[in-house]
Design a protein around this motif. Structure first.
Motif, PDB file in Angstrom:
ATOM      1  N   MET A   1       0.830  -1.172   0.000  1.00 33.01           N
ATOM      2  CA  MET A   1       0.000   0.000   0.000  1.00 33.01           C
ATOM      3  C   MET A   1       0.886   1.251   0.000  1.00 33.01           C
ATOM      4  SD  MET A   1      -3.061   0.585   2.569  1.00 33.01           S
ATOM      5  CE  MET A   1      -3.781   2.086   2.813  1.00 33.01           C
ATOM      6  N   THR A   2       0.555   2.230  -0.845  1.00 35.48           N
ATOM      7  CA  THR A   2       1.345   3.448  -0.970  1.00 35.48           C
ATOM      8  C   THR A   2       0.694   4.585  -0.190  1.00 35.48           C
ATOM      9  OG1 THR A   2       1.084   2.857  -3.292  1.00 35.48           O
ATOM     10  CG2 THR A   2       2.751   4.412  -2.769  1.00 35.48           C
ATOM     11  N   LYS A   3       1.523   5.378   0.404  1.00 37.21           N
ATOM     12  CA  LYS A   3       1.012   6.532   1.145  1.00 37.21           C
ATOM     13  C   LYS A   3       1.133   7.775   0.268  1.00 37.21           C
ATOM     14  CE  LYS A   3       2.119   4.858   5.724  1.00 37.21           C
ATOM     15  NZ  LYS A   3       2.808   5.148   6.980  1.00 37.21           N
ATOM     16  N   HIS A   4       0.068   8.594   0.272  1.00 30.86           N
ATOM     17  CA  HIS A   4       0.061   9.848  -0.473  1.00 30.86           C
ATOM     18  C   HIS A   4      -0.197  10.993   0.500  1.00 30.86           C
ATOM     19  CE1 HIS A   4      -0.022   7.892  -4.372  1.00 30.86           C
ATOM     20  NE2 HIS A   4      -0.918   7.041  -3.862  1.00 30.86           N
ATOM     21  N   GLN A   5       0.498  12.058   0.290  1.00 24.22           N
ATOM     22  CA  GLN A   5       0.285  13.225   1.134  1.00 24.22           C
ATOM     23  C   GLN A   5      -0.881  14.019   0.557  1.00 24.22           C
ATOM     24  OE1 GLN A   5       3.702  15.722   1.614  1.00 24.22           O
ATOM     25  NE2 GLN A   5       2.687  17.096   3.031  1.00 24.22           N
ATOM     26  N   ILE A   6      -1.783  14.434   1.419  1.00 27.33           N
ATOM     27  CA  ILE A   6      -2.947  15.203   1.004  1.00 27.33           C
ATOM     28  C   ILE A   6      -2.885  16.569   1.685  1.00 27.33           C
ATOM     29  CG2 ILE A   6      -5.449  15.340   1.072  1.00 27.33           C
ATOM     30  CD1 ILE A   6      -5.499  12.305   1.156  1.00 27.33           C
ATOM     31  N   GLU A   7      -3.142  17.625   0.911  1.00 26.38           N
ATOM     32  CA  GLU A   7      -3.174  18.979   1.462  1.00 26.38           C
ATOM     33  C   GLU A   7      -4.627  19.382   1.619  1.00 26.38           C
ATOM     34  OE1 GLU A   7      -1.776  23.524   0.372  1.00 26.38           O
ATOM     35  OE2 GLU A   7      -1.174  21.870  -0.908  1.00 26.38           O
ATOM     36  N   VAL A   8      -5.004  19.772   2.826  1.00 22.55           N
ATOM     37  CA  VAL A   8      -6.372  20.198   3.107  1.00 22.55           C
ATOM     38  C   VAL A   8      -6.381  21.717   3.219  1.00 22.55           C
ATOM     39  CG1 VAL A   8      -8.300  20.057   4.716  1.00 22.55           C
ATOM     40  CG2 VAL A   8      -6.848  18.054   4.323  1.00 22.55           C
ATOM     41  N   ILE A   9      -7.201  22.338   2.398  1.00 20.00           N
ATOM     42  CA  ILE A   9      -7.334  23.798   2.425  1.00 20.00           C
ATOM     43  C   ILE A   9      -8.593  24.106   3.224  1.00 20.00           C
ATOM     44  CG2 ILE A   9      -7.618  25.892   1.055  1.00 20.00           C
ATOM     45  CD1 ILE A   9      -6.171  24.377  -1.212  1.00 20.00           C
ATOM     46  N   THR A  10      -8.428  24.780   4.338  1.00 15.77           N
ATOM     47  CA  THR A  10      -9.559  24.997   5.242  1.00 15.77           C
ATOM     48  C   THR A  10     -10.241  26.345   5.064  1.00 15.77           C
ATOM     49  OG1 THR A  10      -8.066  25.822   6.935  1.00 15.77           O
ATOM     50  CG2 THR A  10      -8.611  23.472   6.989  1.00 15.77           C
ATOM     51  N   SER A  11      -9.623  27.265   4.375  1.00 12.62           N
ATOM     52  CA  SER A  11     -10.261  28.572   4.219  1.00 12.62           C
ATOM     53  C   SER A  11      -9.887  29.183   2.884  1.00 12.62           C
ATOM     54  CB  SER A  11      -9.838  29.515   5.344  1.00 12.62           C
ATOM     55  OG  SER A  11      -8.467  29.795   5.238  1.00 12.62           O
ATOM     56  N   VAL A  12     -10.641  30.163   2.536  1.00 16.91           N
ATOM     57  CA  VAL A  12     -10.391  30.909   1.314  1.00 16.91           C
ATOM     58  C   VAL A  12      -9.297  31.938   1.605  1.00 16.91           C
ATOM     59  CG1 VAL A  12     -11.524  32.315  -0.467  1.00 16.91           C
ATOM     60  CG2 VAL A  12     -12.836  30.641   0.809  1.00 16.91           C
ATOM     61  N   GLU A  13      -8.687  32.442   0.555  1.00 18.27           N
ATOM     62  CA  GLU A  13      -7.651  33.455   0.718  1.00 18.27           C
ATOM     63  C   GLU A  13      -8.165  34.617   1.556  1.00 18.27           C
ATOM     64  OE1 GLU A  13      -5.419  36.567  -2.200  1.00 18.27           O
ATOM     65  OE2 GLU A  13      -5.759  34.562  -2.957  1.00 18.27           O
ATOM     66  N   ARG A  14      -7.349  35.120   2.446  1.00 14.61           N
ATOM     67  CA  ARG A  14      -7.758  36.213   3.325  1.00 14.61           C
ATOM     68  C   ARG A  14      -8.043  37.486   2.530  1.00 14.61           C
ATOM     69  NH1 ARG A  14      -6.744  35.759   8.891  1.00 14.61           N
ATOM     70  NH2 ARG A  14      -5.740  33.805   9.390  1.00 14.61           N
ATOM     71  N   ARG A  15      -8.944  38.282   3.060  1.00 13.86           N
ATOM     72  CA  ARG A  15      -9.283  39.550   2.421  1.00 13.86           C
ATOM     73  C   ARG A  15      -8.152  40.549   2.586  1.00 13.86           C
ATOM     74  NH1 ARG A  15     -15.540  40.925   3.844  1.00 13.86           N
ATOM     75  NH2 ARG A  15     -16.405  39.018   3.013  1.00 13.86           N
ATOM     76  N   ARG A  16      -7.946  41.311   1.547  1.00 13.33           N
ATOM     77  CA  ARG A  16      -6.959  42.383   1.632  1.00 13.33           C
ATOM     78  C   ARG A  16      -7.603  43.582   2.304  1.00 13.33           C
ATOM     79  NH1 ARG A  16      -4.643  43.961  -3.926  1.00 13.33           N
ATOM     80  NH2 ARG A  16      -3.900  45.576  -2.569  1.00 13.33           N
ATOM     81  N   ARG A  17      -6.855  44.308   3.047  1.00 12.03           N
ATOM     82  CA  ARG A  17      -7.334  45.535   3.677  1.00 12.03           C
ATOM     83  C   ARG A  17      -6.621  46.694   3.007  1.00 12.03           C
ATOM     84  NH1 ARG A  17     -11.740  43.747   6.037  1.00 12.03           N
ATOM     85  NH2 ARG A  17     -11.338  42.150   7.578  1.00 12.03           N
ATOM     86  N   CYS A  18      -7.391  47.546   2.381  1.00 13.20           N
ATOM     87  CA  CYS A  18      -6.804  48.704   1.704  1.00 13.20           C
ATOM     88  C   CYS A  18      -7.090  49.955   2.518  1.00 13.20           C
ATOM     89  CB  CYS A  18      -7.407  48.867   0.314  1.00 13.20           C
ATOM     90  SG  CYS A  18      -7.019  47.503  -0.789  1.00 13.20           S
ATOM     91  N   SER A  19      -6.092  50.784   2.640  1.00  7.78           N
ATOM     92  CA  SER A  19      -6.277  52.053   3.352  1.00  7.78           C
ATOM     93  C   SER A  19      -7.111  52.990   2.486  1.00  7.78           C
ATOM     94  CB  SER A  19      -4.926  52.696   3.645  1.00  7.78           C
ATOM     95  OG  SER A  19      -4.302  53.075   2.430  1.00  7.78           O
TER      96      SER A  19
END
Length: 83
Positions: A1-19
């Motif tokens: 049996m082969t092991k594969h690494q899985i990446e879990v993305i839990t959130s969307v890209e953070r909002r930018r804050r513009c002055s």
């Protein structure tokens, strides 16, 4: 049996804050003759609708109010001629 690494993305890209200064600068660029709002938004890394929203918010000019004097009859004509 082969092991594969899985990446879990839990959130969307953070909002930018513009002055406010950055928003005003970008809006000013869109108001120049020949400017493309789509190109400016793409260059700034923001969505076009966001830039249009900033334009709407920052370019609101309150309607001016002027004092009015209500006159009757012949005095009204004199008031119009004096202005």
């Amino acid at each position: 049996m082969t092991k594969h690494q899985i990446e879990v993305i839990t959130s969307v890209e953070r909002r930018r804050r513009c002055s406010r200064e950055e928003k005003e600068r970008l809006v000013a660029v869109t108001l120049e003759p020949g400017a493309s709002v789509c190109e400016i938004a793409h260059w700034a890394g923001i969505h076009v609708s966001q830039l249009f929203r900033w334009r709407k918010e920052l370019c609101q000019i309150p309607a001016p109010f002027f004092p009015v004097e209500v006159v009757e009859g012949k005095r009204q004509a004199a008031a119009v001629q004096a202005a």
